[in-house]
Motif scaffolding. Sequence first.
Motif, PDB file in Angstrom:
ATOM      1  N   MET A   1       0.839  -1.185   0.000  1.00 31.20           N
ATOM      2  CA  MET A   1       0.000   0.000   0.000  1.00 31.20           C
ATOM      3  C   MET A   1       0.881   1.245   0.000  1.00 31.20           C
ATOM      4  N   ASP A   2       0.429   2.281  -0.680  1.00 32.58           N
ATOM      5  CA  ASP A   2       1.123   3.568  -0.682  1.00 32.58           C
ATOM      6  C   ASP A   2       0.437   4.523   0.296  1.00 32.58           C
ATOM      7  N   TYR A   3       1.256   5.238   1.056  1.00 27.82           N
ATOM      8  CA  TYR A   3       0.757   6.238   1.994  1.00 27.82           C
ATOM      9  C   TYR A   3       1.448   7.568   1.716  1.00 27.82           C
ATOM     10  N   VAL A   4       0.654   8.629   1.676  1.00 27.84           N
ATOM     11  CA  VAL A   4       1.175   9.981   1.505  1.00 27.84           C
ATOM     12  C   VAL A   4       0.792  10.777   2.748  1.00 27.84           C
ATOM     13  N   LEU A   5       1.791  11.395   3.386  1.00 29.77           N
ATOM     14  CA  LEU A   5       1.590  12.044   4.674  1.00 29.77           C
ATOM     15  C   LEU A   5       1.894  13.535   4.562  1.00 29.77           C
TER      16      LEU A   5
END
Length: 223
Positions: A1-5
């Motif tokens: 999964m990709d997460y952008v913070l």
Amino acid sequence: MDYVLLHGTTQSPACWDRVSEVLTERGHRVFAIDFPVDQPDLLADDYARIAMAQLPDDIHEPVVTAHSGGGLILTALANRLHARHLVWIGALIPDFAGGASLLEEIKANQDTMFGPEWPEYTGDDPTESAYFLFHSCDLATLRWAMTTLRPFRPVAAYGEQPGPAPTAPSTYVLPRQDRTLAPTWMRTAAPTRLNAHVIEVEGDHCPHIAQSQLIADILTDVS
């Protein structure tokens, strides 16, 4: 999964280091965006373009997360990325339906949006930051948290009308002892403005600092 913070207006991307470490250990890709602090005339879409330039071409339907003032930019970026889910952590929620800017909302409703002492916060005194942002931290975590402080003032974004509402579902993490945003405001705004699933957690305005494992668990669960 990709997460952008997305960081908020008081911290640098380093604020996500502990959350990022947990997610990376679980096999996910994590991208903590670094917004420029010297271009106050930029609008939410401008910041979204800056964020896009920091992401790889193969990013795919990420979970996009914002803390605090990063909520003003969250939707602009999430819609561009075709995000699968948005997570708001003690974050400002734009008035999508009413069309009021943050400055207009503050003028009309400051007492209900923010904690009673928040107008006294200047950001210049480390003691203030510890009091308003990190009062749930143990000493070791507090010492690290203070190294993440960096002012970010998207002044033009404060005055612009909100863009389109999110197209993906939202989860809202509500810190019950927040001294910055008023928990009562968050408790009302999250379901009415976002139709969000609200998760209430104990602690201060920055649960990604004091409770990084818990935040990583929430981010994993929503994906």
